[in-house]
Design an enzyme around this catalytic site. Structure first.
Site, short mmCIF file in Angstrom:
data_model
loop_
_atom_site.label_atom_id
_atom_site.label_comp_id
_atom_site.label_asym_id
_atom_site.label_seq_id
_atom_site.Cartn_x
_atom_site.Cartn_y
_atom_site.Cartn_z
N PRO A 8 14.38 7.50 51.20
CA PRO A 8 15.28 8.56 51.80
C PRO A 8 16.63 8.36 51.18
O PRO A 8 17.54 7.30 50.88
CB PRO A 8 15.40 8.15 53.19
CG PRO A 8 15.28 6.38 53.11
CD PRO A 8 14.57 6.12 51.81
N MET A 9 17.15 9.55 50.54
CA MET A 9 18.54 9.56 49.71
C MET A 9 19.15 10.79 50.22
O MET A 9 18.67 11.75 49.82
CB MET A 9 18.40 9.36 48.20
CG MET A 9 17.63 7.95 47.74
SD MET A 9 17.75 7.86 45.99
CE MET A 9 19.61 7.56 45.67
N GLN A 69 13.66 9.27 59.45
CA GLN A 69 14.95 8.20 59.56
C GLN A 69 15.98 8.62 60.45
O GLN A 69 16.53 9.83 60.43
CB GLN A 69 15.44 7.77 58.32
CG GLN A 69 16.33 6.81 58.21
CD GLN A 69 16.86 6.22 56.92
OE1 GLN A 69 17.78 6.73 56.64
NE2 GLN A 69 16.26 5.36 56.35
N CYS A 99 22.86 2.89 54.69
CA CYS A 99 23.83 3.80 53.94
C CYS A 99 25.13 3.41 53.76
O CYS A 99 25.93 2.67 54.62
CB CYS A 99 23.96 5.07 55.01
SG CYS A 99 24.88 6.49 54.30
N GLY A 201 15.39 -0.95 44.80
CA GLY A 201 16.60 -1.03 43.91
C GLY A 201 16.07 -1.04 42.61
O GLY A 201 15.69 -2.08 42.41
N GLU A 202 16.76 -0.30 41.84
CA GLU A 202 16.86 -0.11 40.39
C GLU A 202 15.41 -0.49 39.76
O GLU A 202 15.08 -1.07 38.58
CB GLU A 202 17.41 -1.47 39.83
CG GLU A 202 18.94 -1.43 39.85
CD GLU A 202 19.55 -0.36 39.09
OE1 GLU A 202 19.44 0.08 37.88
OE2 GLU A 202 20.23 0.67 39.72
#
Length: 338
Positions: A8-9, A69, A99, A201-202
């Site tokens: 989720p972004m 979410q 967030c 992440g990454e």
């Protein structure tokens, strides 16, 4: 079990991009952008606006389940809204403890909550009690706010409160999105709890996925900016493809553009197209020249024409006429415009 999830972004991985990326394949589940809960019981339309997949069985058109979410800090209000959301049939409910946005943190939400593991416990427990036992409840957290000293405490709180799954973004709020991601800290957290965990992440490449799995001990991964930049990343991680050619990606981008035209105000449409092209430049040389051509263009018709050809400028014409334009662009666009 090894899962690949779409992250989720806020402001990036919304409904149009979820629909398009899930159509590529390789994803087991999506998580929606957060639905902000701030003291009131939201109407059903507030949930379906952020998660239109609720209107189609809680799945994308490609059949990928979508977990919705929630973000907030009032456990009772979150519980009431979770109960209403559960009645709409999502593939599960996820809780946001990660967030990093200042406006969210200023109001006590997102990563700010990681400073109070007891409150994290109360929120998860209240939501777990409020929704049917068959409805999965998961959480996504960062390593912490200012530092990662309470990471294990927060994970234990989430587990003790009854969550079914935990996603850990391997950075603190202070780290933001700056590399590296501290995957080895995810391994420490994994050793402290027994619920299924997902590392995030990454993860930009297949090699990143391999190293993340090795360092974190998590077989399940959540993909964010990496899959936005390379839509074939999930398939590649699974060993089911070497990538998607630019010519194959263009019809998918057109599909995305159709969804944007249906859901986004005209003044913001060109920005959404440029945003995705900006990420795609990392993988596709063709995206660089295309991005350069539209970088200063704000008119949606001009932007669509520059990327897809003149026919695409007419995508927002009346529906009965769309198929003709779709066929002029690409046969694969016909389904998107139907």
């Amino acid at each position: 079990m090894s899962l690949l999830l779409l992250a989720p972004m806020e402001g990036l991985l919304d409904h149009p991009l979820r629909e398009t990326l899930s159509r590529v394949g390789g994803l087991d589940r999506c998580v929606s952008e957060f639905i902000r809960v701030t003291g009131t019981l939201l109407p059903e339309r507030a949930f379906t606006r952020v998660v239109p997949e609720l209107l189609q069985g809680g799945r994308t058109r490609a059949g990928t389940p979508v977990r919705a979410q929630l973000l907030g800090s009032d456990e009772q209000c979150l519980a009431e809204n979770a109960a209403r959301l559960a009645s709409l049939g999502p593939a599960g409910i996820d809780l946001n403890f990660g967030c990093p946005a200042k406006v969210v943190n200023r109001h006590g939400g997102g990563a700010m909550l990681l400073q109070d593991p007891e409150l994290v416990f109360r929120i998860v427990a209240a939501v777990r009690r409020a929704v049917p036992a068959r409805m999965p409840v998961s959480a996504k957290m960062r390593l912490g706010f200012n530092d990662d000293s309470r990471a294990e405490d927060n994970a234990r709180a989430i587990e003790a409160a009854g969550a079914d799954e935990l996603v850990v973004h391997a950075r603190t709020k202070v780290h933001g999105y700056k590399p590296p991601a501290y995957w080895e800290r995810v391994a420490d957290i994994r050793a402290a709890v027994r619920i299924p965990m997902v590392a995030n992440g990454e993860i930009w490449t297949v090699e990143d996925a391999r190293r993340c799995r090795e360092a974190s001990g998590c077989e399940s991964l959540m993909l964010g900016r990496g899959i936005v930049s390379n839509p074939g990343l999930a398939l590649a991680i699974r060993g089911e493809g070497g990538g998607i050619a630019w010519a194959e990606l263009l019809p998918l981008m057109l599909d995305f553009w159709v969804h944007v035209c249906r859901r986004v105000d005209p003044r913001h449409r060109a920005g959404r197209l440029k945003q995705w092209l900006n990420y795609l430049r990392r993988t596709y040389p063709e995206a660089q020249s295309t991005y350069d051509a539209v970088r200063t263009v704000n008119d949606p018709r001009q932007a669509a024409a520059a990327v897809f050809g003149e026919a695409a400028a007419h995508i927002d014409i009346p529906k009965p006429q769309r198929r003709t334009w779709a066929q002029a662009l690409h046969p694969a666009a016909d389904e998107a415009l139907a």
